[in-house]
Structures are given as structure tokens and as C-alpha cells.
Design an enzyme around this catalytic site. Structure first.
Site, mmCIF file in Angstrom:
data_model
loop_
_atom_site.group_PDB
_atom_site.id
_atom_site.type_symbol
_atom_site.label_atom_id
_atom_site.label_comp_id
_atom_site.label_asym_id
_atom_site.label_seq_id
_atom_site.Cartn_x
_atom_site.Cartn_y
_atom_site.Cartn_z
ATOM 1 N N ASP A 49 0.865 -1.185 0.000
ATOM 2 C CA ASP A 49 0.000 0.000 0.000
ATOM 3 C C ASP A 49 0.901 1.234 0.000
ATOM 4 O OD1 ASP A 49 0.896 0.277 2.606
ATOM 5 O OD2 ASP A 49 -1.092 0.190 3.540
ATOM 6 N N HIS A 50 0.316 2.399 0.257
ATOM 7 C CA HIS A 50 1.101 3.641 0.219
ATOM 8 C C HIS A 50 2.252 3.607 1.224
ATOM 9 C CE1 HIS A 50 -2.311 3.930 2.934
ATOM 10 N NE2 HIS A 50 -1.602 4.744 3.687
ATOM 11 N N CYS A 73 2.966 -3.361 4.085
ATOM 12 C CA CYS A 73 2.125 -2.216 4.463
ATOM 13 C C CYS A 73 2.725 -1.633 5.743
ATOM 14 C CB CYS A 73 0.655 -2.607 4.592
ATOM 15 S SG CYS A 73 0.251 -3.732 5.927
ATOM 16 N N GLY A 74 2.014 -0.748 6.391
ATOM 17 C CA GLY A 74 2.598 -0.069 7.539
ATOM 18 C C GLY A 74 2.995 -1.010 8.651
ATOM 19 N N THR A 75 2.044 -1.774 9.150
ATOM 20 C CA THR A 75 2.326 -2.745 10.218
ATOM 21 C C THR A 75 2.538 -4.152 9.685
ATOM 22 O OG1 THR A 75 0.002 -3.320 10.488
ATOM 23 C CG2 THR A 75 0.842 -1.478 11.836
ATOM 24 N N GLY A 76 2.069 -4.404 8.481
ATOM 25 C CA GLY A 76 2.062 -5.751 7.920
ATOM 26 C C GLY A 76 0.777 -6.500 8.216
ATOM 27 N N GLY A 98 -2.553 -5.632 8.005
ATOM 28 C CA GLY A 98 -3.629 -5.574 7.020
ATOM 29 C C GLY A 98 -3.365 -6.537 5.875
ATOM 30 N N HIS A 154 9.506 -23.201 9.761
ATOM 31 C CA HIS A 154 8.428 -23.837 10.528
ATOM 32 C C HIS A 154 7.056 -23.698 9.885
ATOM 33 C CE1 HIS A 154 10.642 -23.873 14.690
ATOM 34 N NE2 HIS A 154 11.330 -24.455 13.717
ATOM 35 N N ARG A 158 7.119 -32.498 11.722
ATOM 36 C CA ARG A 158 6.034 -32.074 12.619
ATOM 37 C C ARG A 158 5.415 -30.753 12.167
ATOM 38 N NH1 ARG A 158 10.784 -30.512 14.950
ATOM 39 N NH2 ARG A 158 10.864 -28.485 16.028
ATOM 40 N N HIS A 159 6.210 -29.947 11.456
ATOM 41 C CA HIS A 159 5.676 -28.672 10.983
ATOM 42 C C HIS A 159 4.680 -28.875 9.837
ATOM 43 C CE1 HIS A 159 8.427 -26.703 13.640
ATOM 44 N NE2 HIS A 159 9.441 -27.366 13.108
HETATM 45 C C1 RB5 Z 1 -2.044 2.671 6.491
HETATM 46 O O1 RB5 Z 1 -2.151 3.847 7.223
HETATM 47 C C2 RB5 Z 1 -1.965 1.473 7.415
HETATM 48 O O2 RB5 Z 1 -3.159 1.308 8.097
HETATM 49 C C3 RB5 Z 1 -1.600 0.238 6.637
HETATM 50 O O3 RB5 Z 1 -0.399 0.446 5.964
HETATM 51 C C4 RB5 Z 1 -1.398 -1.019 7.448
HETATM 52 O O4 RB5 Z 1 -0.566 -0.792 8.538
HETATM 53 C C5 RB5 Z 1 -2.620 -1.717 7.834
HETATM 54 O O5 RB5 Z 1 -2.594 -2.794 8.436
#
Ligand code: RB5
Length: 142
Positions: free
Chosen positions: A8-9, A65-68, A70, A98, A132-133
Site C-alpha cells: 500500500d502507500h 504495508c505499515g504494520t504488515g 492488514g 516452521h 512435525r511442521h
Molecule cells: C495505512 O495507514 C496502514 O493502516 C496500513 O499500511 C497497514 O498498517 C494496515 O494494516
């Protein structure tokens, strides 16, 4: 190896660098976007990557993405996808060894590009341990 990539952005900058990095290493890279810095919805890019992994159009994928989270949540709605979120190199190793993750998800806002390259490199060179995995993976589908 043919690697699909999406973002994403928040993941655009790292995606652009990773495409160059992976191409330079001889991989064929299929870019599912976005290529715009405008705010967008990660799902619109995660679903096409997941479909490409499921169909075999790409061997594996990378999502940013920002946190991964989403990306990971969306990708894992697809039965043929095991998307694993990694935040450091040892986790990137284990998510292949694993969990046999066929998509690596990285958090652009919580890892440096240097860390992301290290994670990608580790995930690509690591083999799935099986045993096992594999038994555990076989119990995942609902
Ligand atoms: C975008 O602001 C943010 O929500 C997206 O990149 C991501 O972190 C969502 O999980």
C-alpha cells in the site's frame, strides 16, 4: 524464481527498492502495485497477489504495508496462501522453516529498509523443515 510483490502507500518506498534488489539477484518480479503514494486500501493489492500465488503464476510473494497486519489478514483469507508477518531476521527464517510461508509480510513503518532486505534474503534461502511442521500446517485449513 518468480516473486510477486504488493504494497500500500506505506510500503511503496520499500517495494520500489525491493523490486530493483530482487531483479538484480536474477529473480523475475511481478509487481501488483500500488505505484502511487496516495492513500489506498491494502486489500486491493493483497487479493491479486494471493490469487497469483494460489494459481502458480508466481512462486511466492512479498507484501508490505505499515504494520504488515492488514496485508497478512487479507492474504490469509485465501486457502492457498500462508502469509507470515516477520519483524526481524530470525522470525523471517522461522516463518519459512516452521510455517512454510509462501508470502512474506513486512512492516514498513516498523523496520528499516536494511532490516527488510535481511528478512527477505533469509526467507528466500531458508528451506521448510517439514516433519512435525507439515503435520501442523495440514491442520490449518477450516
Ligand atoms: C495505512 O495507514 C496502514 O493502516 C496500513 O499500511 C497497514 O498498517 C494496515 O494494516
Amino acid at each position: 524464481m518468480t516473486i510477486g510483490i504488493c504494497n500500500d502507500h506505506a510500503g511503496l518506498e520499500y517495494k520500489l527498492k525491493l523490486v530493483k534488489y530482487l531483479s538484480g539477484k536474477g529473480h523475475s518480479v511481478v509487481d501488483f502495485g500500488t505505484d502511487s503514494p496516495e492513500s489506498c486500501d491494502y486489500c486491493d493489492f493483497a487479493h491479486p497477489l494471493a490469487s497469483a500465488v494460489e494459481s502458480g503464476k508466481v512462486d511466492s510473494g512479498i507484501a508490505i504495508c505499515g504494520t504488515g497486519n492488514g496485508m497478512a489478514i487479507t492474504l490469509n483469507k485465501h486457502q492457498g496462501v500462508r502469509a507470515g508477518l516477520a519483524w526481524n531476521t530470525p522470525v523471517a527464517h522461522l516463518v519459512k522453516e516452521h510455517n512454510n510461508a509462501n508470502v512474506l509480510v513486512v512492516p514498513a513503518r516498523f523496520a528499516s529498509y536494511r532490516q527488510v532486505v535481511s528478512m527477505v534474503r533469509e526467507w528466500l534461502v531458508t528451506d521448510f523443515a517439514g516433519g512435525r511442521h507439515q503435520r501442523r500446517i495440514d491442520k490449518i485449513p477450516v
